[in-house]
Design an enzyme around this catalytic site. Structure first.
Site, PDB file in Angstrom:
ATOM      1  N   LYS A 482       0.891  -1.196  -0.077  1.00 48.67           N
ATOM      2  CA  LYS A 482       0.015  -0.086  -0.082  1.00 48.67           C
ATOM      3  C   LYS A 482       0.935   1.550  -0.003  1.00 48.67           C
ATOM      4  O   LYS A 482       2.188   1.191   0.275  1.00 48.67           O
ATOM      5  CB  LYS A 482      -0.820  -0.151   1.243  1.00 48.67           C
ATOM      6  N   TYR A 708      15.733  31.742   1.919  1.00 45.66           N
ATOM      7  CA  TYR A 708      14.473  32.560   2.246  1.00 45.66           C
ATOM      8  C   TYR A 708      14.691  32.973   3.742  1.00 45.66           C
ATOM      9  O   TYR A 708      15.303  31.922   4.717  1.00 45.66           O
ATOM     10  CB  TYR A 708      13.273  31.720   2.252  1.00 45.66           C
TER      11      TYR A 708
END
Length: 813
Positions: A482, A708
């Site tokens: 999964k 940043y």
């Protein structure tokens, strides 16, 4: 190989059951899945920790195999020969030793901790202009791999190069009897397999057991090895410091090249090689010593060493253009490795159509007529739809291949590329290095950015078998694929698990199962969290839903009855304490009343989920869950008069609660190399390595900032490298600002400033590197578990967070 069964019986001290001792034997096999098994195969039924070859005898008989070496009683069959021995693995080794004695040419035996395969491949390159060489394919150096390698010898070979690997004591003597080397090479002794030896001395002593009968042993002279050397063995040693060595070698590295200053027999000279790392330099020197021993002249040595290249030892699976899958084996073309590559193609084929792009084959030891006849037969056995040959020799034998197309050169192939129409197929690309098939791979490969997640299929197989070995023989294995196989890639891993004969696959939602079924997966697939809106699709694609509530059961039965289904498999989930999904005990009577005498569905299994299998502090709670599951599942089974598969254990449960295996277990994150038990983690292998490259390097001055928000400000002149991977690829923003690091040229480079969406920056002030160099983001170091701990999360979140825009490359060593 040309033997008859009667020749083999006395060599194995076998008891013969059969009527055809005159049967011809042309090849040997231990893998029932190989499409190359046929009436001329001698099949050894090896009993391993996870598979018993005897279980596949009937299947092999149906494929045409008529000759078996067995250790268990089997039912006699008039047309089938059985050679009964005590131990089939020992018999395989005895057979290989017997076969080896038929040949008297020089054999080079290579062992050590590191560099064995590289030295073997480089020696093949350096010596092949003068010898017809048989060598171990890939890294076939184990108790099984060595005999299979040696069995590849034929009458045309006049030099052999075989590597031998051991992981503990009392293994090397068996390999020595099979290889029986005349020339020995001891490569670097490192930490690999340390756990199998008491100390370094014992490891060296065991490695040296490959060389008792050699004419000469080549090694890097040092006191640790000298202490265990048999004084009767002739040695040819080298060193950079010990003047008593036969050859003194000093080296100086500049950029990506190294100069070797050599003194031998009082003669001094210099050789340049195209490597700068210490491991490659040492491996080159081992090869150089062999050339000295073989009396090559200086000019030949210099010329050939200058042409050495990095060895790619892996078969890689890549996504290709036009819905194709590429199996990249573009750096070798020999008969032995072609067999391996074709078997790998079968295990990873993702389309009905299979294409082989093949260059001229070198160093086969066979005459061309026989060689290409055998290749043609292998192509037929493996049901290859199309063969594209590249090279003058294979072009001459075009008539041997149905649907064969040939080109005289790689340039000719490239010129006709567009007309070949590659789409919806699996393509094996296998060529000698001189044909530069990497250019063909580049054309066929789907273009993505330079960040990749490499998935080691050998490691996946190892981890699967590690947990399989913990199970009782009758216990089934479901493997969870999964969430894109925990971020590693669904279809390719499902293909491997099918090849490994897993019993079930587990997915979370129907669309994951549909994708697998649509791409040819035949294993039964359980959908663990089916939504009622997906029931129609689940039925259509023959998936098997987990049912965990009365509402869900009634909804599924309504659709199933409308479609007039009979005995459609479903799986009942019981809540035993997780309190997430599952039937509560108070609903059992209604559940049973609905299913009693219901012919529409069949309860294939009953399952539950443990909440604390990984935390022994909650041991008592886990035992309560197991007891409750046993009680409820037994009650349901009796009430419905059924014998369903019962399963409750996940990865941690397999290790911590072996008494609760019931009929099946569910392997999850352990397959991908992660355990929360530190001791168990030592036995698992790393599966995924997240890699990128250096896009740009710049130098900033004290006071200048990066990224940043100016979260990093340099205190001194600093070299900064930008890497094209960011939080959109799955790297947490919080991994920046000095907390995390990457690895460049085996050195840690701290992440500076904030991780951006598509990039991060690292400090490389003290790391020698250039733009384009490889960067390890995640793998063995830093590991998934290490990163998860630093970020206060769990490994599952790290793995599943790797974006699907990151290309997955699957490979087998």
């Amino acid at each position: 190989m040309s033997l008859v069964v009667n020749d083999i019986i006395p060599q194995l001290q076998a008891e013969f059951f059969g009527n055809h001792p005159e049967n011809s034997i042309q090849n040997v096999s231990i893998d029932s899945r190989s499409l190359q098994n046929n009436e001329f195969t001698l099949f050894f039924c090896i009993i391993g920790p996870n598979h018993n070859g005897h279980d596949y005898i009937q299947e092999l008989i149906e494929k045409g195999v008529k000759n078996f070496v067995v250790s268990q009683v089997v039912n006699p069959t008039p047309e089938i020969n059985f050679l009964k021995v005590e131990d089939t693995l020992v018999a395989l080794q005895q057979f290989a030793a017997f076969y080896r004695k038929k040949f008297s040419f020089p054999i080079i035996g290579v062992t050590g901790s590191n560099g064995k395969t590289i030295v073997k491949e480089w020696l093949n390159f350096l010596l092949s202009p003068d010898y017809n060489i048989i060598r171990s394919p890939k890294s076939y150096n184990s108790q099984v791999g060595v005999p299979l390698s040696v069995i590849g010898i034929n009458e045309q070979h006049n030099l052999g190069i075989f590597e031998a690997g051991i992981s503990t004591v009392n293994e090397m003597q068996k390999l020595e009897a099979i290889i029986h080397p005349t020339i020995g090479i001891l490569t670097n002794i490192g930490s690999a397999h340390d756990e199998g030896f008491e100390n370094l001395g014992q490891k060296i002593k065991e490695k040296l057991k490959l060389f008792p009968n050699v004419d000469v042993l080549i090694y890097n002279k040092n006191k640790s090895i000298d202490a265990f050397l048999n004084p009767n063995i002739k040695t040819f040693s080298w060193s950079s410091s010990d003047k008593s060595a036969d050859v003194l070698i000093h080296h100086k590295t500049t950029n990506d090249k190294t100069s070797l200053n050599i003194t031998i027999d009082k003669t001094c000279f210099k050789i340049n090689i195209p490597f700068s790392d210490e491991a490659s330099i040492e491996n080159v020197i081992q090869c150089l010593m062999v050339m000295f021993y073989f009396k090559y002249d200086f000019d030949t040595i210099q010329n050939r060493l200058s042409l050495l290249y990095p060895i790619e030892m892996r078969l890689k699976v890549k996504k290709g253009i036009n819905n194709t899958t590429i199996i990249d084996d573009s750096y070798s073309s020999d008969f032995q490795s072609l067999k391996i590559a074709l078997d790998f193609l079968e295990s990873q084929k993702q389309h009905h159509k299979k294409t082989l792009i093949l260059s001229d084959i070198f160093q086969s030891g066979l005459e061309n007529d026989e060689l290409y006849s055998r290749v043609s037969q292998m192509v037929i056995s493996n049901k290859i739809n199309r063969v594209i040959g590249v090279g003058e020799t294979i072009s001459h034998y075009k008539h041997k291949f149905l649907n064969g197309i040939t080109f005289l050169s790689q340039a000719d192939f490239l010129a006709h590329f567009d007309s070949l129409q590659f789409e919806n197929e699996t393509i094996l690309i296998k060529g000698a290095r001189s044909f530069h098939f990497e250019e063909i791979v580049s054309l066929l490969e789907e273009k993505t950015h330079e960040t990749v997640l490499e998935i080691n299929l050998n490691a996946l197989s190892h981890n699967y078998n590690f947990y399989k070995a913990k199970l009782k023989p009758e216990t089934k294995m479901m493997v969870m694929v999964k969430a894109f196989s925990y971020g590693n890639g669904g279809l390719e891993i499902a293909k491997l698990l099918e090849y490994l004969k897993a019993d079930y696959l587990g997915v979370a939602f129907a669309d994951e199962g549909i994708a697998l079924k649509s791409n040819g997966i035949h294993l039964p697939i359980m959908v663990l969290n089916p939504e009622s809106t997906s029931f129609e699709a689940i039925i259509q694609h023959e998936l098997e839903p987990e049912i965990y509530s009365l509402k869900g059961l009634n909804a599924f039965l309504k659709i199933a009855k409308q479609k007039h289904l009979k005995d459609f498999p479903i799986h009942l989930k019981i809540d035993t304490g997780m309190h997430r999904l599952g039937f509560d005990e108070i609903h059992l009577e209604e559940l049973i009343s609905i299913l009693k005498n219901c012919k529409t569905v069949q309860v294939k299994s009953i399952l539950s989920h443990m909440a604390t299998s990984d935390d022994l502090a909650h041991h008592d709670f886990a035992l309560e869950q197991i007891e409750k599951f046993n009680r409820i599942s037994t009650y349901i089974s009796a009430a419905l008069e059924i014998s369903p598969i019962r399963h409750i254990l996940n990865t941690s449960g397999i290790s911590n609660y072996p008494q609760a295996q019931f009929d099946m277990v569910r392997l999850g994150i352990g397959l991908y190399g992660i355990s929360n038990d530190a001791n168990e983690q030592k036995f698992l292998e790393n599966v995924g390595t997240l890699k990128s490259v250096i896009s740009q390097i710049r130098t900033i001055q004290a006071g200048e900032s990066v990224g940043y928000g100016r979260r990093f400000i340099a205190e001194k002149e600093t070299k900064i490298a930008t890497i094209p991977i960011g939080y959109a690829d799955g790297i947490r923003r919080s991994w920046g600002n000095g907390l995390g690091f990457v690895v460049i040229n085996n050195q840690k480079a701290s992440i500076v400033g904030s991780v951006c969406m598509d990039m991060l920056m690292v400090d490389i002030t003290d790391i020698p590197c250039v733009e384009g160099n490889e960067v390890i983001i995640l793998g063995e170091n830093p590991s998934v578990s290490f990163m998860a701990a630093k970020l206060s999360t769990i490994p599952y979140e790290i793995l599943t967070g790797i974006s699907q825009r990151v290309k997955r490359i699957f490979y087998r060593e």
